[in-house]
Design a protein around this motif. Structure first.
Motif, mmCIF file in Angstrom:
data_model
loop_
_atom_site.group_PDB
_atom_site.id
_atom_site.type_symbol
_atom_site.label_atom_id
_atom_site.label_comp_id
_atom_site.label_asym_id
_atom_site.label_seq_id
_atom_site.Cartn_x
_atom_site.Cartn_y
_atom_site.Cartn_z
ATOM 1 N N SER A 35 0.742 -1.316 -0.010
ATOM 2 C CA SER A 35 -0.149 -0.025 -0.089
ATOM 3 C C SER A 35 1.070 1.290 -0.052
ATOM 4 C CB SER A 35 -0.846 -0.068 1.215
ATOM 5 O OG SER A 35 0.004 0.150 2.412
ATOM 6 N N VAL A 36 1.874 1.304 0.751
ATOM 7 C CA VAL A 36 2.795 2.435 0.813
ATOM 8 C C VAL A 36 3.603 2.708 -0.521
ATOM 9 C CG1 VAL A 36 5.022 3.319 1.598
ATOM 10 C CG2 VAL A 36 3.321 2.366 3.304
ATOM 11 N N LEU A 37 3.939 1.607 -1.292
ATOM 12 C CA LEU A 37 4.679 1.770 -2.579
ATOM 13 C C LEU A 37 3.501 1.900 -3.594
ATOM 14 C CD1 LEU A 37 6.862 -1.717 -2.664
ATOM 15 C CD2 LEU A 37 7.532 0.595 -1.806
ATOM 16 N N ALA A 38 2.350 1.586 -3.525
ATOM 17 C CA ALA A 38 1.185 2.088 -4.316
ATOM 18 C C ALA A 38 1.230 3.641 -4.329
ATOM 19 C CB ALA A 38 -0.151 1.420 -4.078
ATOM 20 N N GLN A 39 1.196 4.118 -3.010
ATOM 21 C CA GLN A 39 1.033 5.641 -2.967
ATOM 22 C C GLN A 39 2.251 6.109 -3.629
ATOM 23 O OE1 GLN A 39 0.645 6.828 1.272
ATOM 24 N NE2 GLN A 39 0.561 8.983 0.791
ATOM 25 N N ARG A 40 3.298 5.740 -3.144
ATOM 26 C CA ARG A 40 4.676 6.420 -3.821
ATOM 27 C C ARG A 40 4.531 6.407 -5.562
ATOM 28 N NH1 ARG A 40 9.397 3.503 0.024
ATOM 29 N NH2 ARG A 40 8.782 4.606 1.736
ATOM 30 N N ALA A 41 4.075 5.369 -5.976
ATOM 31 C CA ALA A 41 4.091 5.073 -7.313
ATOM 32 C C ALA A 41 2.990 6.217 -7.918
ATOM 33 C CB ALA A 41 3.646 3.665 -7.812
ATOM 34 N N ALA A 42 1.815 6.243 -7.178
ATOM 35 C CA ALA A 42 0.736 7.259 -7.558
ATOM 36 C C ALA A 42 1.235 8.664 -7.510
ATOM 37 C CB ALA A 42 -0.567 7.101 -6.778
ATOM 38 N N GLU A 43 2.135 9.138 -6.512
ATOM 39 C CA GLU A 43 2.778 10.295 -6.346
ATOM 40 C C GLU A 43 3.776 10.435 -7.540
ATOM 41 O OE1 GLU A 43 4.485 9.920 -2.776
ATOM 42 O OE2 GLU A 43 2.641 10.706 -1.466
ATOM 43 N N LYS A 44 4.349 9.617 -7.946
ATOM 44 C CA LYS A 44 5.153 9.916 -9.241
ATOM 45 C C LYS A 44 4.433 9.975 -10.599
ATOM 46 C CE LYS A 44 9.260 6.827 -8.395
ATOM 47 N NZ LYS A 44 9.774 5.665 -8.944
ATOM 48 N N LEU A 45 3.295 9.580 -10.576
ATOM 49 C CA LEU A 45 2.256 9.667 -11.888
ATOM 50 C C LEU A 45 1.875 11.028 -11.608
ATOM 51 C CD1 LEU A 45 0.570 5.985 -12.128
ATOM 52 C CD2 LEU A 45 2.320 7.024 -13.447
ATOM 53 N N LYS A 46 1.429 11.567 -10.532
ATOM 54 C CA LYS A 46 0.692 12.669 -10.563
ATOM 55 C C LYS A 46 1.514 13.960 -10.896
ATOM 56 C CE LYS A 46 -0.704 15.905 -6.800
ATOM 57 N NZ LYS A 46 0.751 16.826 -6.817
ATOM 58 N N GLY A 47 3.004 13.477 -10.687
ATOM 59 C CA GLY A 47 4.010 14.774 -10.902
ATOM 60 C C GLY A 47 4.367 14.617 -12.428
ATOM 61 N N MET A 48 4.085 13.473 -13.153
ATOM 62 C CA MET A 48 4.452 13.377 -14.692
ATOM 63 C C MET A 48 3.050 13.792 -15.311
ATOM 64 S SD MET A 48 5.043 9.200 -15.138
ATOM 65 C CE MET A 48 6.164 8.083 -13.972
ATOM 66 N N ILE A 49 2.069 14.026 -14.620
ATOM 67 C CA ILE A 49 0.899 14.546 -15.562
ATOM 68 C C ILE A 49 0.710 16.062 -15.253
ATOM 69 C CG2 ILE A 49 -1.806 14.244 -15.908
ATOM 70 C CD1 ILE A 49 -0.982 11.149 -14.933
ATOM 71 N N GLU A 50 0.868 16.382 -14.129
ATOM 72 C CA GLU A 50 0.795 17.811 -13.879
ATOM 73 C C GLU A 50 1.392 18.787 -14.722
ATOM 74 O OE1 GLU A 50 -0.121 17.739 -8.991
ATOM 75 O OE2 GLU A 50 1.911 18.065 -9.491
#
Length: 279
Positions: free
Chosen positions: A264-279
């Motif tokens: 669950s922690v790793l999923a959050q980190r991956a989602a934060e990466k994706l958010k940074g790519m898309i913004e």
């Protein structure tokens, strides 16, 4: 090599020849691709080694909507390939840099990382999350197959992987793993891919590996992510979704509860990466 009873070595020139050699004595035969798995095996049962190096399955080519990667392409060549980096940015380049050492990545192959059905394979997790599929050769000739379907095949029916086929679909992907040391296999790894549309998640792929079962997609989480707004709250929502839906087990490396928390922690980190790519 710890295969003490090997008495025959073959270097077939065609895929068909390689597969027929395996079929003639599957119980006592093994394919040799990069050699990293074979070198670690301990078995008195294996008597025949079938080397795949002469099959010329080490190229990367591109079509209108796919990239086709030969199964004996090394992990290091794959992650650095210009076509792969152009299509997937830093995803494979960074994710697969975490696979062992430079020396291992220059021996291990893409097909050889999938074929043994290793639960902890970072390569399999990354390919699953990008929606990749396999081209295989078996009793029915050449067929296209999902990686998840390949994992579910009985050992006696396992075909020869000839190519990995990657989609050119414009998704954004991220990968995270946890291991005790740099060179250890993953305690858990997580891949996350999304297709954004107007600031929301239109579709998602979520994959967890080293559970310790095979890497697998978590379709319940994927469905729940659809239409989420891509904002500061999204990563924590993804974490909660995966925590609630995690399926796995315990072994000497980690308990189910620990893996569930890590995933669950790793999923959050991956989602934060994706958010940074898309913004």
């Amino acid at each position: 090599m710890m295969l003490t009873n090997v008495s025959e070595y073959f270097r077939p020139q065609t895929v068909e020849e390689a597969y027929e050699l395996m079929q003639s004595d599957r119980e006592h035969s093994i394919f040799l691709s990069g050699g990293t798995i074979v070198a670690l095996m301990e078995s008195s049962r294996i008597e025949k080694v079938i080397d795949l190096k002469s099959l010329r399955l080490d190229t990367v080519s591109v079509t209108e909507d796919e990239i086709v990667v030969g199964a004996t392409t090394t992990v290091e060549s794959f992650r650095k390939d210009p076509l792969i980096r152009k299509e997937f940015g830093e995803f494979f380049y960074e994710a697969l840099s975490l696979v062992g050492s430079w020396q291992i990545r220059n021996m291990a192959t893409i097909g050889g990382s999938i074929a043994p059905k290793l639960g902890w394979s970072d390569v399999s997790t990354c390919l699953l999350v990008t929606g990749s599929s396999l081209m295989v050769y078996g009793v029915d000739g050449y067929q296209r197959m999902l990686i998840s379907d390949f994992f579910s095949l009985p050992a006696g029916e396992k075909p020869l992987i000839t190519h990995v086929i990657l989609k050119r679909d414009g998704w954004f992907s991220a990968f995270e793993k946890f291991s005790k040391t740099t060179f250890d296999i993953a305690t858990v790894n997580v891949g996350l891919s999304i297709r954004p549309e107007q600031g929301r998640i239109k579709a998602a792929r979520v994959v967890c590996g080293s559970r310790p079962q095979y890497p697998a997609r978590f379709e319940t989480v994927e469905s729940a992510m659809v239409d989420l707004e891509i904002n500061d709250v999204m990563p924590s929502i993804v974490r909660s979704l995966l925590f609630e839906s995690f399926v796995g087990g315990s072994n000497m490396t980690a308990s189910f509860e620990y893996r569930k928390h890590l995933a669950s922690v790793l999923a959050q980190r991956a989602a934060e990466k994706l958010k940074g790519m898309i913004e």
